[in-house]
Write a protein that holds these residues in place. Structure first.
Motif, PDB file in Angstrom:
ATOM      1  N   PRO A  35      -2.952  12.232   0.338  1.00  0.00           N
ATOM      2  CA  PRO A  35      -3.659  12.653  -0.901  1.00  0.00           C
ATOM      3  C   PRO A  35      -4.947  13.095  -0.852  1.00  0.00           C
ATOM      4  O   PRO A  35      -5.566  14.141  -1.673  1.00  0.00           O
ATOM      5  N   TRP A  41      -8.819  18.186  -8.727  1.00  0.00           N
ATOM      6  CA  TRP A  41      -8.738  17.411  -7.109  1.00  0.00           C
ATOM      7  C   TRP A  41      -9.559  16.213  -7.395  1.00  0.00           C
ATOM      8  O   TRP A  41      -9.481  15.339  -6.587  1.00  0.00           O
ATOM      9  N   ILE A  67       1.130   8.981  -5.759  1.00  0.00           N
ATOM     10  CA  ILE A  67       0.031   9.601  -5.700  1.00  0.00           C
ATOM     11  C   ILE A  67       0.171  10.862  -4.626  1.00  0.00           C
ATOM     12  O   ILE A  67      -0.257  12.022  -4.869  1.00  0.00           O
ATOM     13  N   VAL A  68       0.774  10.506  -3.520  1.00  0.00           N
ATOM     14  CA  VAL A  68       1.320  11.712  -2.373  1.00  0.00           C
ATOM     15  C   VAL A  68       1.930  12.518  -3.100  1.00  0.00           C
ATOM     16  O   VAL A  68       1.749  13.819  -2.931  1.00  0.00           O
ATOM     17  N   ALA A  89      -0.235  14.769  -5.608  1.00  0.00           N
ATOM     18  CA  ALA A  89      -1.024  15.626  -4.594  1.00  0.00           C
ATOM     19  C   ALA A  89      -0.276  16.996  -3.914  1.00  0.00           C
ATOM     20  O   ALA A  89      -0.772  17.995  -4.031  1.00  0.00           O
ATOM     21  N   VAL A  90       0.850  16.620  -3.303  1.00  0.00           N
ATOM     22  CA  VAL A  90       1.708  17.610  -2.842  1.00  0.00           C
ATOM     23  C   VAL A  90       2.244  18.605  -3.724  1.00  0.00           C
ATOM     24  O   VAL A  90       2.247  19.792  -3.536  1.00  0.00           O
ATOM     25  N   VAL A 105       2.540   2.080  -3.612  1.00  0.00           N
ATOM     26  CA  VAL A 105       1.523   2.486  -4.438  1.00  0.00           C
ATOM     27  C   VAL A 105       1.304   3.669  -4.198  1.00  0.00           C
ATOM     28  O   VAL A 105       1.088   4.516  -4.938  1.00  0.00           O
ATOM     29  N   ASP A 106       1.138   4.335  -2.913  1.00  0.00           N
ATOM     30  CA  ASP A 106       0.479   5.479  -2.616  1.00  0.00           C
ATOM     31  C   ASP A 106       1.742   6.506  -2.931  1.00  0.00           C
ATOM     32  O   ASP A 106       1.356   7.793  -2.973  1.00  0.00           O
ATOM     33  N   VAL A 134       0.736  -1.134   0.174  1.00  0.00           N
ATOM     34  CA  VAL A 134      -0.062   0.242   0.023  1.00  0.00           C
ATOM     35  C   VAL A 134       0.615   1.366   0.000  1.00  0.00           C
ATOM     36  O   VAL A 134       0.618   2.285  -0.937  1.00  0.00           O
ATOM     37  N   LEU A 144      -6.672  -2.608  -4.974  1.00  0.00           N
ATOM     38  CA  LEU A 144      -5.603  -3.233  -4.336  1.00  0.00           C
ATOM     39  C   LEU A 144      -6.005  -3.679  -2.916  1.00  0.00           C
ATOM     40  O   LEU A 144      -5.840  -4.748  -2.502  1.00  0.00           O
ATOM     41  N   LEU A 180      -8.005  13.549  -8.952  1.00  0.00           N
ATOM     42  CA  LEU A 180      -6.849  12.952  -8.170  1.00  0.00           C
ATOM     43  C   LEU A 180      -7.530  11.941  -7.088  1.00  0.00           C
ATOM     44  O   LEU A 180      -7.137  11.002  -6.967  1.00  0.00           O
ATOM     45  N   TRP A 205       1.107  19.415  -6.908  1.00  0.00           N
ATOM     46  CA  TRP A 205      -0.097  20.484  -7.139  1.00  0.00           C
ATOM     47  C   TRP A 205      -0.402  21.309  -6.218  1.00  0.00           C
ATOM     48  O   TRP A 205      -0.880  22.402  -6.487  1.00  0.00           O
TER      49      TRP A 205
END
Lengths: 224, 239, 228
Positions: free
Chosen positions: C178, C203, A147-148, A151-152, A143-144, A140, C217, C206, A154
């Motif tokens: 996120p 957003w 994405i983190v 997100a940060v 894979v995250d 997890v 998953l 996202l 942007w």
């Protein structure tokens, strides 16, 4: 082992003696040669955790868990060093110890995820359950990460940065600096592999020892 | 689901299971034929519950094979779960649902047809008809055990796995449980029960086995049981 | 074996069972709603929210409250099941472990959405914004779905550890960071305080990506760890 030791010695020499001093920043710039390899190794370590976790869930062999958990320990260690060397580098360059930029923030989130991974292992009811659950987090978490990061990233571009200025990390490096950086990357990677190997074999020995103790307990129980 | 002819009810070979430090099971072999009641004795911590959970496809063995009713656990654990009824130490119930709702929920999860009739039958079987609309929370421990027995046998499972089923049950409920065993002698059912209650275990068993040192240390017919060797294996596990 | 119905029917059964249990005990929804309101009061003191700053602070306060209340709700998702032994009973049924995951997740999603739906109008009054913009509703649904997807898995993991109350938030918050960022930004855009350059659409996307990834998953990982 010995090779890694020699390389690290040579590396220290290159970093502190051979590489030219940066014109505007001075000696503090030398932390780059440690900061960048640490960051690379942290991400590499978490990739190893991911691979080990997938393999453990698939094969359920303890050696994959040993690989994943050893890599997680090293990954947390290196991430911690990144988070320590980062501010030392940031202060003279950006004028602040910490800024919530994409890379720093992602690294901090990463550190939290894998500290959670290590905690989960030690709080499990038993070893095999700890291995199973931490493998879940190993997958997890990895894979995250992208994405983190997005997100940060942007999020940062929408809010004004506190301080921007000074050199970027990969700016125009003097050829000697570049050589030192690559040498440092290579020797730290070798060091990482040696440490990983050591830790994995230590865990294997531990397992064997416990298995021996366990079987002795059972034997003793029956013969007495 | 009718048992495939010619295959034993349960066949476990070379089961290894460890949760970390010491291995709990170390190459255990076990075979139970249809129509038999096998009672497995063992001291606390000898791995009795682990064995049952492996047979019920709740755990996955580190090594070894579990075949129930001719179906290999590693291929189709779902079908094994369909064949098995488990009465565990702790009643596995929803405390905020009534007796009826508990039975109906688990029956639906098993996709049983003719469910209302089965539920009524189960309530009668375990003597909870009058309390059908009581929540499980409001029942005494013994009553909860009865309800758990009802849930475990709702689908008329060909294989019954019982973990200390007698604890907390009164004479009447015990007789009912015993009654379910008797159909095992008709060849339709196989029962594995683990306990450390020697007296009751010996009374109900067709076969007895002793789990010790992570393997079946002794196994024999109830008739013609070599008490000396049985005691020796059992006491061996106690030390 | 029984195709789609065989997968979906148990999902519905598990979720409905959770709703029935919650309807009787009422500990999750009311508990987390009251907790969320308490948090807003605390934030009000901590941040000294004034009419000038409310537009900037409100989305953050809102999502801090929702996510903390959410953790409270999800920590109950498996604690009761585990403590009364019913989880074991659930796992002994022949339904696929995916169905159990989705059933638990659906119930958690409904609980959290119910709490949020009840609180949004209250917050709208307190912070003076319109609670009924489609963007805001979209943000709430997408973020809650992401919370529920990850929360169900982590709750199942944490319930078996020794310090479960501590482990769940420690595991949960970094991974869903996120979603929290996305939800706050989309809410900022929706209630019109927008410095948001890209607009809230990005957003929402996202969060949709996050949800899609973890809805694939998490059930897979759940079914792996439920067979020890």
């Amino acid at each position: 082992m010995a090779a890694a030791g020699l390389l690290m010695l040579a590396n220290t020499y290159l970093i502190f003696m051979w590489a030219p001093t940066e014109a505007t920043l001075g000696h503090v710039q030398r932390i780059l040669y440690i900061h960048v390899p640490m960051a690379w190794l942290a991400f590499f370590a978490f990739f190893v955790v991911f691979v080990g976790s997938v393999m453990y869930l698939w094969k359920r062999q303890r050696r994959w868990d040993a690989l994943a958990s050893s890599a997680a320990e090293l990954g947390v260690l290196f991430t911690t060093l990144v988070l320590i060397t980062g501010p030392i580098w940031a202060k003279p360059v950006w004028g602040v110890w910490w800024t919530w930029d994409a890379r720093l923030t992602t690294t901090l989130v990463l550190w939290l995820i894998y500290v959670g991974y290590l905690m989960l292992r030690s709080y499990g009811v038993n070893r095999s359950q700890g291995a199973l659950y931490s493998a879940v987090l190993g997958i997890v978490g990895f894979v995250d990460v992208p994405i983190v990061y997005f997100a940060v990233d942007w999020w940062r571009t929408q809010h004004q940065r506190l301080v921007i200025g000074g050199a970027t990390l990969e700016g125009n490096l003097h050829p000697d600096m570049r050589t030192t950086l690559f040498f440092s990357l290579a020797s730290f990677t070798l060091l990482f592999l040696v440490l990983l190997w050591q830790r994995v074999s230590m865990k294997r020995t531990e397992t064997e020892l416990e298995a021996l103790e366990g079987s002795q307990e059972l034997m003793g129980g029956r013969s007495v | 689901m009718s048992p495939a002819p010619g295959t034993p009810a349960i066949e476990a070979t070379g089961l290894h299971k460890s949760f970390g430090v010491a291995p709990v099971l170390r190459g255990l072999d076990l075979r139970v034929e249809w129509g038999r009641v096998l009672v497995v004795f063992g001291a606390n911590g000898s791995g009795k519950t682990t064995l049952l959970r492996l047979l019920a496809a709740q755990y996955r063995p580190d090594r070894g094979r579990v075949v129930v009713g001719g179906i290999d656990r590693s291929r189709d654990p779902s079908s094994i779960r369909r064949m098995i009824g488990v009465v565990a130490h702790q009643p596995m119930l929803y405390q905020d649902l009534t007796c009826r709702e508990n039975l109906t929920f688990f029956g639906r999860m098993r996709g049983l047809n003719d469910l209302p009739r089965r539920v009524d039958e189960a309530l009668r079987r375990v003597g909870l008809e009058a309390r059908r609309h009581r929540r499980a929370r409001a029942l005494s421990h013994g009553m909860q055990k009865r309800l758990a027995l009802g849930v475990a046998t709702l689908h008329d499972p060909p294989v019954l796995l019982l973990d200390e089923p007698a604890s907390g049950l009164d004479q009447e409920a015990l007789a009912g449980l015993r009654g379910m065993f008797s159909s095992a002698s008709g060849g339709r059912r196989a029962v594995v029960m683990v306990t450390h209650n020697l007296e009751r275990g010996l009374e109900w068993a067709d076969e007895v086995a002793v789990l010790s040192g992570g393997v079946i240390a002794y196994k024999a017919e109830r008739e013609g049981l070599d008490e000396g060797r049985f005691e020796e294996a059992y006491r061996g596990g106690l030390r | 074996m029984r195709g789609v119905k065989g997968l979906l029917w148990p999902v519905f059964l598990v979720a409905r069972k959770d709703l029935l249990v919650e309807f009787r005990s009422r500990e999750v929804v009311i508990g987390s709603a009251v907790f969320a309101v308490t948090l807003v009061v605390i934030f009000n003191f901590a941040l000294n929210i004034t009419p000038e700053t409310v537009d900037i602070l409100a989305p953050g306060v809102l999502w801090a409250a929702f996510s903390f209340a959410g953790v409270l709700a999800m920590s109950r998702a498996f604690v009761t099941e585990k403590d009364q032994g019913s989880l074991e009973g659930l796992l002994l049924t022949p339904v696929s472990r995916d169905s159990i995951y989705f059933g638990k997740m659906l119930a958690l999603f409904i609980f959290m959405t119910a709490v949020e739906a009840a609180l949004l109008p209250v917050f709208a009054v307190l912070f003076d914004f319109s609670a009924f913009s489609p963007t805001l509703v979209g943000a709430v649904l997408l973020a809650t779905l992401g919370f529920a997807a990850v929360g169900t898995l982590f709750s199942a993991v944490a319930v078996n550890t020794r310090s479960r109350e501590i482990m769940l938030p420690i595991l949960f918050f970094p991974v869903v960071s996120p979603v929290i960022i996305g939800a706050v930004e989309a809410t900022t855009g929706a209630i019109g305080a927008g410095v948001s350059a890209a607009g809230p659409g990005r957003w929402l996307q996202l969060m949709a990506v996050f949800d899609a990834v973890f809805l694939v998953l998490c059930p897979w990982l759940f079914s792996l760890i439920m067979e020890e």
